[in-house]
Scaffold this active site. Structure first.
Site, mmCIF file in Angstrom:
data_model
loop_
_atom_site.group_PDB
_atom_site.id
_atom_site.type_symbol
_atom_site.label_atom_id
_atom_site.label_comp_id
_atom_site.label_asym_id
_atom_site.label_seq_id
_atom_site.Cartn_x
_atom_site.Cartn_y
_atom_site.Cartn_z
ATOM 1 N N HIS A 1 0.854 -1.187 0.000
ATOM 2 C CA HIS A 1 0.000 0.000 0.000
ATOM 3 C C HIS A 1 0.888 1.234 0.000
ATOM 4 C CE1 HIS A 1 -3.250 2.751 0.830
ATOM 5 N NE2 HIS A 1 -2.620 3.188 1.909
ATOM 6 N N GLY B 1 3.369 5.001 4.009
ATOM 7 C CA GLY B 1 2.872 5.729 5.175
ATOM 8 C C GLY B 1 1.443 5.347 5.469
ATOM 9 N N SER C 1 -2.652 5.629 6.300
ATOM 10 C CA SER C 1 -3.753 6.200 5.537
ATOM 11 C C SER C 1 -3.991 7.647 5.951
ATOM 12 C CB SER C 1 -5.018 5.368 5.773
ATOM 13 O OG SER C 1 -6.096 5.884 5.044
ATOM 14 N N GLY D 1 -0.906 11.785 3.449
ATOM 15 C CA GLY D 1 -0.624 12.726 2.366
ATOM 16 C C GLY D 1 0.170 12.166 1.209
ATOM 17 N N LYS D 2 0.153 10.849 1.026
ATOM 18 C CA LYS D 2 0.927 10.228 -0.060
ATOM 19 C C LYS D 2 0.414 10.668 -1.432
ATOM 20 C CE LYS D 2 0.034 6.047 1.339
ATOM 21 N NZ LYS D 2 -0.746 6.386 2.549
ATOM 22 N N ASP E 1 -2.011 3.917 -4.444
ATOM 23 C CA ASP E 1 -2.770 3.057 -3.535
ATOM 24 C C ASP E 1 -2.194 1.645 -3.450
ATOM 25 O OD1 ASP E 1 -4.930 2.733 -1.653
ATOM 26 O OD2 ASP E 1 -5.832 1.411 -3.139
ATOM 27 N N GLU F 1 -6.467 8.652 -6.046
ATOM 28 C CA GLU F 1 -7.552 9.043 -5.147
ATOM 29 C C GLU F 1 -7.105 10.208 -4.274
ATOM 30 O OE1 GLU F 1 -9.898 7.556 -1.144
ATOM 31 O OE2 GLU F 1 -8.445 6.235 -2.121
ATOM 32 N N ARG G 1 18.991 14.500 11.267
ATOM 33 C CA ARG G 1 19.172 15.829 10.689
ATOM 34 C C ARG G 1 20.430 15.899 9.831
ATOM 35 N NH1 ARG G 1 18.070 20.507 15.009
ATOM 36 N NH2 ARG G 1 18.135 21.657 13.033
#
Length: 315
Positions: A139, A154, A156, A159-160, A178, A203, A244
Site C-alpha cells: 500500500h 505511510g 492512511s 498525504g501520499k 494506492d 484518489e 538531521r
C-alpha cells in the site's frame, strides 16, 4: 507473496509468435528457465525439468532431420509426453510431421518465430524473468522523480497521494497509487507497477478519483519503474529525534533486497514535493559516489584537527 504464471496467449502476443498448434487446454508457464532439448532428443532425461519451454533451433532440427521417421516419432513422443509447456521453433523452421503428431497426441503447443535462437532466447528469458519474478503488493504510491523511482509509504491519510499530485504538477510521473505491485526480476533490482484495473487513477480525499493521464497528459504517467528509494511519511511526533545529518544510512528490505530509505515527518507548512525532489537528487549523488553529509563531517573533522594543532602550537 502471490503465485505467478504467464499465459500462453500473453507469451504469443508479447514475443509475436506464430501459432502452429494450440490445444484447447492452455498451459500456464511457471518457470523462467528454458531448454534446448539436444540431449533429450538422444534419450537422456536425467535432471530434465518438464516445466521449461523447449527451444528447437537449427542444431536440433538438423539432428532430427537425419533420423528415420520411426526414430523421430519415438524420441519426440518421449519428450512431448513429459507435458512440456510449449515447443518453439526458431528461424521459421518447418514443423516435422512427427513433431506435430506428438504435439496433438500429448496436447503440447507448437509456436514459431523468425528470430535466430540466441536473440530469441535472450528476449524470452528477459520477458519470463520479469513476468515470473517474486511479487508482492504494498500500500503506497510509486512516482518517478528526476529518473529515480521513489516508493512513498505511510499510514492512511498522511498525504501520499497529495504529494504525488504536487510532483505531477512539477513535471514528474506517476507509476502507481494506492496499490503498488513490486517484482524482483534480479537479485539487485525491484520493479514496481500498478494493477491494470486502477492504472493511471489516483484518489484524493475530498475530490475522489482522478484520471492522471486525462488531466496531466501522457507525459505524466509511466507503466513501470525501478524502485531506487523508499520514503516513509509519518505524522510529526513532538519530541521524537529525527535524523538531521544523514550520516547513518537506513534501508527498507523488500523481497530480500535492501532499498535506501528515509523517514520524513509531516506537519503543516512542509512542502513534501520539494523535499522528495531533493531526496531524489541527493540519492543520485550518493550513487555517483558523493555524500554531502560525509563531506560536511570530513570538513568539520579537518577544522577540529587544525584548531587542535593551532592550540598545541601556542602551548
Amino acid at each position: 507473496m502471490s503465485e505467478t504464471f504467464v499465459t500462453l496467449e500473453k507469451l504469443i502476443q508479447e514475443l509475436r509468435l506464430e501459432t502452429v498448434y494450440q490445444p484447447e487446454c492452455e498451459p500456464k508457464i511457471i518457470s523462467a528457465d528454458i531448454n534446448r532439448p539436444g540431449l533429450q532428443i538422444t534419450g537422456f532425461f536425467d535432471y530434465f525439468d518438464s516445466d521449461r519451454i523447449q527451444i528447437f533451433g537449427m542444431v536440433e532440427n538438423a539432428f532430427l532431420a537425419e533420423m528415420t521417421a520411426h526414430e523421430r516419432e519415438d524420441c519426440l513422443a518421449d519428450l512431448f509426453r513429459k507435458k512440456i509447456p510449449a515447443a518453439i521453433l526458431t528461424r521459421g523452421a518447418d514443423v516435422l510431421p512427427e513433431m506435430l503428431s506428438a504435439a496433438q497426441k500429448y496436447e503440447v503447443p507448437i509456436l514459431r518465430t523468425e528470430e535466430g535462437s540466441s536473440r530469441f532466447m535472450s528476449a524470452l528469458i528477459a520477458f519470463l524473468n520479469l513476468e515470473l519474478a517474486p511479487q508482492i503488493t504494498r500500500h503506497g504510491v510509486l512516482v518517478e522523480v528526476y529518473g529515480e523511482g521513489i516508493l512513498i509509504l505511510g499510514g492512511s491519510g498522511v498525504g501520499k497521494s497529495e504529494t504525488a499530485v504536487e510532483l505531477l504538477k512539477r513535471g514528474h510521473r506517476l507509476v502507481a497509487d494506492d496499490a503498488v505491485e513490486i517484482r524482483r526480476p534480479s537479485v539487485k533490482a525491484l520493479v514496481g507497477s500498478s494493477p491494470e484495473i486502477i492504472r493511471h487513477f489516483i484518489e484524493i480525499r475530498g475530490i475522489g478519483i482522478v484520471d492522471v493521464q486525462k488531466i496531466f497528459g501522457m507525459g505524466a504517467v509511466k507503466q513501470t519503474e525501478k524502485i531506487d528509494m523508499v520514503i516513509h511519511l509519518e505524522n510529526w511526533i513532538e519530541g521524537k529525534q529525527y535524523d538531521r545529518l544523514g550520516l547513518v544510512s537506513e534501508y527498507t528490505n523488500i523481497l530480500g533486497i535492501d532499498i535506501p530509505s528515509l523517514t520524513v515527518p509531516v506537519k503543516p507548512g512542509r512542502n513534501l514535493a520539494i523535499i522528495l525532489e531533493v531526496a531524489a537528487m541527493n540519492n543520485r549523488q550518493k550513487k555517483l559516489g558523493y555524500n554531502a553529509a560525509e563531506e560536511l563531517n570530513n570538513r568539520l573533522l579537518e577544522q577540529m584537527h587544525k584548531t587542535l594543532e593551532a592550540e598545541q602550537a601556542k602551548e
